[in-house]
Write a protein that holds these residues in place. Sequence first.
Motif, mmCIF file in Angstrom:
data_model
loop_
_atom_site.group_PDB
_atom_site.id
_atom_site.type_symbol
_atom_site.label_atom_id
_atom_site.label_comp_id
_atom_site.label_asym_id
_atom_site.label_seq_id
_atom_site.Cartn_x
_atom_site.Cartn_y
_atom_site.Cartn_z
ATOM 1 N N GLY B 283 9.968 -14.676 2.874
ATOM 2 C CA GLY B 283 10.042 -13.589 1.895
ATOM 3 C C GLY B 283 8.753 -12.809 1.743
ATOM 4 O O GLY B 283 8.734 -11.580 1.882
ATOM 5 N N LEU B 284 7.674 -13.511 1.464
ATOM 6 C CA LEU B 284 6.446 -12.787 1.139
ATOM 7 C C LEU B 284 5.855 -12.069 2.346
ATOM 8 O O LEU B 284 5.318 -10.981 2.216
ATOM 9 C CB LEU B 284 5.424 -13.729 0.511
ATOM 10 C CG LEU B 284 5.608 -13.914 -1.000
ATOM 11 C CD1 LEU B 284 4.662 -14.965 -1.542
ATOM 12 C CD2 LEU B 284 5.424 -12.609 -1.762
ATOM 13 N N TRP B 285 5.924 -12.660 3.505
ATOM 14 C CA TRP B 285 5.341 -11.924 4.626
ATOM 15 C C TRP B 285 6.248 -10.860 5.187
ATOM 16 O O TRP B 285 5.803 -9.936 5.869
ATOM 17 C CB TRP B 285 4.733 -12.816 5.680
ATOM 18 C CG TRP B 285 5.586 -13.622 6.629
ATOM 19 C CD1 TRP B 285 5.680 -14.978 6.642
ATOM 20 C CD2 TRP B 285 6.387 -13.162 7.714
ATOM 21 N NE1 TRP B 285 6.509 -15.380 7.664
ATOM 22 C CE2 TRP B 285 6.955 -14.284 8.345
ATOM 23 C CE3 TRP B 285 6.696 -11.907 8.223
ATOM 24 C CZ2 TRP B 285 7.805 -14.200 9.436
ATOM 25 C CZ3 TRP B 285 7.551 -11.818 9.319
ATOM 26 C CH2 TRP B 285 8.092 -12.953 9.908
ATOM 27 N N SER B 286 7.557 -10.950 4.867
ATOM 28 C CA SER B 286 8.481 -9.934 5.376
ATOM 29 C C SER B 286 8.336 -8.615 4.633
ATOM 30 O O SER B 286 8.751 -7.576 5.128
ATOM 31 C CB SER B 286 9.917 -10.426 5.219
ATOM 32 O OG SER B 286 10.304 -10.358 3.857
ATOM 33 N N GLY B 287 7.777 -8.666 3.437
ATOM 34 C CA GLY B 287 7.679 -7.458 2.618
ATOM 35 C C GLY B 287 8.880 -7.251 1.722
ATOM 36 O O GLY B 287 8.922 -6.277 0.973
ATOM 37 N N ALA B 289 9.968 -9.460 -0.599
ATOM 38 C CA ALA B 289 9.933 -10.328 -1.772
ATOM 39 C C ALA B 289 9.411 -9.605 -3.012
ATOM 40 O O ALA B 289 9.758 -9.964 -4.134
ATOM 41 C CB ALA B 289 9.060 -11.548 -1.498
#
Lengths: 162, 537
Positions: B283-287, B289
Amino acid sequence: MKPNLKLFLVLVAVALIAMPSVAQKTPSSMVAAYDSLATIILSVPQAEEALVRAMLDGHFHGAKALMKQGMYDRAAAEMALFANEGDNAVAGIRKRLVEGGHHHNAAGEEQGIYEEGYVLVTREAKKKMLASSTAMRQAKDDVAREAAWKEFAAVAEETLAE
Amino acid sequence: MQRLIVWVAVTIPAIASGSSLPYFVDIAAEAGIVAPTWCGRDDKPHIMESNGTGLGLVDYDSDGDLDLYLVNGWRLDGEEIAERGRDVLYRNEGQGQFLDVTEAAGLGSDAWGSGMATGDANGDGLVDLFVTNFGTDVLYLNQGDGTFEEHPDSPNLEGWSAAAVFFDSDGDGDEDLFVGGYIECTLEEVLMEKPSLVWEGIDVMKGPFGLEGLGNKFFRNQGGGHFEEATVEAGLEDVGLFYTFGILAADLDGDLDLDIYAANDSNPNYLYSNDGGLFQEVGLWSGAALDEGGAAQAGMGLAAGDVESDGLVDLLVTNFQQDMSTLYRNLGDMIFEDVTRSVQLGRPTFSRLSWGTTLSDLDQDGDLDIFVANGHIYPQADLVADKVGGGFRQPNLLLVDQGGTLVDVSAEAGPGLAVEEASHGLAVGDIDFDGDLDMAISNVDEPPTLLRNDTKEPGTYLLVDAPLAMRAEAVQGDDKWIRHRVIGGSFLSVNDPRLHFGLGGKRQLDSLTLVWPDGFQRRFLDVPANHALKIER
């Protein structure tokens, strides 16, 4: 049994053993135990900071390596993880700590410098590094990528150095 | 080139050269859909009473039309249970009429319901129902004769479960189940709760901050409808115990398997990337989140669709009032970019508290529009409605895509858009065989709204029923439309599973190509518009 309950029982046992019939001064054994406990309490924030620093260092060097390999989207993702002080698993732990009343930077949060529960990355730094991450994703050429990396690296290194 | 196996439900309305604005009429009462769906007390002192309930458009009797399942909650009065609302199944009788067949179908649970999912749990070719409850979740197995029986060992989250999706996570041919949990709480806590949070100077319900999240769970189908929990083993652990509301399954990285996206209230969203049945939370690195400013939002509902027909599934998340809904553009390789501002989604969604949503071509002009069900969680919002931009009951929102920007046409979209309720659940599908998309909406403490699409000059369409196909690509000249399989989404609700194409005024497609999870493709040439197609592999 929960660890804090175990610790409590040990301290009570120490206190009972050491309790004199007339308590004119605090028994030295209790003072020593409390002193040890104080050392542990005071070292916890340092340990927390060291752990977060190590995680961020990992994301920084991960991003750098991916840049060199030409995997720019992945590098941008690592940059985003640095900005967010970790992934959702870390965010979950941060949430647990905050809900348990632990704020590493309580004063900084009140002043709006840090987001709740953040240890090293300030709001301003997070914003800048997320912008660099986006710029890295959108970069069309090496010049743009290098610029995005330079901006990110400057903020990241400053964060790690503090 | 191959021929279509089955052609069904042919309807040929006057073919328009383009399309007019969407126009909706609420026909719920005249259609016989009158059951209110309850959610606690009038003043809603506990966050459990903010939930609302979901609903589903599902062809339970395999007669070709969409029936309606309503999940129901409880009505409370002070510290007492005043009424245990029963779930309701309405059978579509055609001619705009629905008949309550709950009892005959062996349904009508009086548990405090939350949401629902549909799928073929036991591989018998019939659609089964999974209902999430505040308490024990229940899987109803379709007997094929218009009745259902409770699964004797139903997958269960036990607590306040919210959204759920059936999906084949590992390509073994059976459908697994992922269930989202919101918070841990007991009925006694709900009954005894008093407003304890000061919001805009008024005492309202507290939460979700400070409350313990209920972990999501994944149940692997071992075959024949026997489920075993495999959350950690599959990599679908709720690592943050975040407050999960919406869940959808879609192929977000183009590798032909189903990934999972979960909207979390007041916490970062989850994105689980699927690699052969093993998931990684990215989630967080995919953008996808956080919003563009790096802030976690109060994720409620979800939608997914290929906004640009570039083959990549984009994501829409609805959020709290005085925050925007967020549109994430899929850049490929599991990387997303928040484009909320550039498509002008921010302003029209900012003043609403938003729940169920869809990315669908409601006017059939060829691009995807957005509909959002709105309503506040605090009844006390009525006291400060002018200040915060809306009260407890709020109008729903319809945005149409006009040249790449979203335009709010709610005021011109017919009397159906003038309805003001605390709307939460939203299910989209063609209920009346005219090829356009209608919408069923659940309203807190009121009967549902059923919005019939009466767009005066809709574009042409194609409805494709292709079970298990991952995507369909329609081409006509230089124009291309791509629709992806999306399971779940909206808010606690179930949409028509068919793939719907609005084709502007095109009368015929050069080609229609379908792709299945193993890469198998079928391609059809010279496909006429304005048909509902059933395509088997």
